[in-house]
Design a protein around this motif. Structure first.
Motif, mmCIF file in Angstrom:
data_model
loop_
_atom_site.group_PDB
_atom_site.id
_atom_site.type_symbol
_atom_site.label_atom_id
_atom_site.label_comp_id
_atom_site.label_asym_id
_atom_site.label_seq_id
_atom_site.Cartn_x
_atom_site.Cartn_y
_atom_site.Cartn_z
ATOM 1 N N ALA A 32 0.825 -1.208 0.000
ATOM 2 C CA ALA A 32 0.000 0.000 0.000
ATOM 3 C C ALA A 32 0.861 1.261 0.000
ATOM 4 O O ALA A 32 0.516 2.258 -0.643
ATOM 5 N N ALA A 33 1.972 1.246 0.694
ATOM 6 C CA ALA A 33 2.876 2.400 0.719
ATOM 7 C C ALA A 33 3.805 2.410 -0.495
ATOM 8 O O ALA A 33 4.263 3.475 -0.925
ATOM 9 N N TYR A 34 4.080 1.233 -1.039
ATOM 10 C CA TYR A 34 5.042 1.127 -2.134
ATOM 11 C C TYR A 34 4.539 1.816 -3.402
ATOM 12 O O TYR A 34 5.292 2.547 -4.046
ATOM 13 N N GLU A 35 3.288 1.592 -3.748
ATOM 14 C CA GLU A 35 2.758 2.143 -5.001
ATOM 15 C C GLU A 35 2.865 3.662 -5.083
ATOM 16 O O GLU A 35 3.419 4.184 -6.058
ATOM 17 N N PRO A 36 2.357 4.420 -4.095
ATOM 18 C CA PRO A 36 2.494 5.881 -4.203
ATOM 19 C C PRO A 36 3.952 6.351 -4.128
ATOM 20 O O PRO A 36 4.326 7.334 -4.769
ATOM 21 N N ALA A 37 4.768 5.630 -3.373
ATOM 22 C CA ALA A 37 6.182 6.003 -3.283
ATOM 23 C C ALA A 37 6.864 5.823 -4.635
ATOM 24 O O ALA A 37 7.665 6.662 -5.059
ATOM 25 N N VAL A 38 6.534 4.740 -5.325
ATOM 26 C CA VAL A 38 7.120 4.495 -6.642
ATOM 27 C C VAL A 38 6.612 5.516 -7.664
ATOM 28 O O VAL A 38 7.377 5.979 -8.508
ATOM 29 N N GLU A 39 5.355 5.888 -7.572
ATOM 30 C CA GLU A 39 4.826 6.926 -8.467
ATOM 31 C C GLU A 39 5.585 8.230 -8.269
ATOM 32 O O GLU A 39 5.932 8.912 -9.233
ATOM 33 N N ARG A 40 5.828 8.565 -7.020
ATOM 34 C CA ARG A 40 6.593 9.777 -6.716
ATOM 35 C C ARG A 40 8.012 9.660 -7.270
ATOM 36 O O ARG A 40 8.547 10.601 -7.846
ATOM 37 N N ALA A 119 9.415 1.324 -15.188
ATOM 38 C CA ALA A 119 9.808 -0.027 -14.762
ATOM 39 C C ALA A 119 11.064 0.033 -13.893
ATOM 40 O O ALA A 119 11.172 -0.684 -12.887
ATOM 41 N N ILE A 120 11.981 0.894 -14.270
ATOM 42 C CA ILE A 120 13.202 1.074 -13.467
ATOM 43 C C ILE A 120 12.825 1.580 -12.078
ATOM 44 O O ILE A 120 13.311 1.070 -11.063
ATOM 45 N N ALA A 121 11.939 2.576 -12.016
ATOM 46 C CA ALA A 121 11.521 3.135 -10.729
ATOM 47 C C ALA A 121 10.777 2.108 -9.878
ATOM 48 O O ALA A 121 10.886 2.128 -8.656
ATOM 49 N N ARG A 122 10.028 1.198 -10.514
ATOM 50 C CA ARG A 122 9.303 0.166 -9.757
ATOM 51 C C ARG A 122 10.239 -0.902 -9.205
ATOM 52 O O ARG A 122 9.935 -1.537 -8.206
ATOM 53 N N HIS A 123 11.361 -1.132 -9.865
ATOM 54 C CA HIS A 123 12.252 -2.221 -9.466
ATOM 55 C C HIS A 123 13.481 -1.785 -8.667
ATOM 56 O O HIS A 123 13.987 -2.556 -7.859
ATOM 57 N N ALA A 124 13.962 -0.588 -8.886
ATOM 58 C CA ALA A 124 15.179 -0.146 -8.198
ATOM 59 C C ALA A 124 15.039 -0.205 -6.670
ATOM 60 O O ALA A 124 15.955 -0.707 -5.998
ATOM 61 N N PRO A 125 13.938 0.255 -6.088
ATOM 62 C CA PRO A 125 13.834 0.155 -4.623
ATOM 63 C C PRO A 125 13.836 -1.286 -4.114
ATOM 64 O O PRO A 125 14.317 -1.551 -3.009
#
Length: 157
Positions: A32-40, A119-125
């Motif tokens: 739940a926290a990951y999705e908005p953080a990745v969007e940011r 995709a990079i932003a979704r996977h890098a963290p």
């Protein structure tokens, strides 16, 4: 203890804050926290460059004698296995691109399907969270070093 990034320029501060949120959510496996953080993180200009620097620093610290193909495969397999339980959409190809890019051996021109910045932003963290587990040091140390490296490079260009 939390790190404040007030001393940074606005664009660097946005990357540091977004990366911290995304990596923290990844460490906690909080979808739940990951999705908005990745969007940011996706909307933060140059976030991929900074996170690539963080990955490189983490790899250098966790493999002080250098990496070979087996080391890269182990990092990739460990990250995919540990992440797949809560992120079934994890893409090993994107993680491999992140690893190869951080090591300076990735050429997007040679890739039939290079990952896009989202995709990079979704996977890098996910990769950073996995690598952090091996070091025991806080993300802030690596972010500070990666941001300083980017600033030095820009100053000399």
């Amino acid at each position: 203890m939390t790190t404040t990034w007030r001393h940074l320029p606005a664009s660097a501060r946005e990357i540091a804050e977004a990366a911290t949120e995304a990596v923290t959510a990844a460490v906690e496996r909080d979808g739940a926290a990951y999705e908005p953080a990745v969007e940011r993180l996706t909307s933060a200009d140059r976030a991929g460059l900074v996170l690539g620097g963080v990955v490189r620093l983490l790899l250098e610290e966790s493999h002080p004698d250098g990496l070979d193909g087996d080391d890269v495969r182990q990092v990739l397999e460990r990250c995919v296995r540990s992440t797949a339980a809560w992120r079934p959409d994890v893409d090993p190809h994107v993680l491999l691109v992140l690893l190869a890019g951080a090591l300076g051996v990735y050429d997007p021109g040679d890739d039939d399907a290079p990952p896009d910045p989202a995709a990079i932003a979704r996977h890098a963290p996910l990769l950073v969270a996995d690598l952090l587990a091996a070091t025991g040091r806080p993300l802030a140390d690596y972010l500070t070093a990666a941001l300083a490296e980017v600033a030095r490079t820009e100053l000399h260009d």
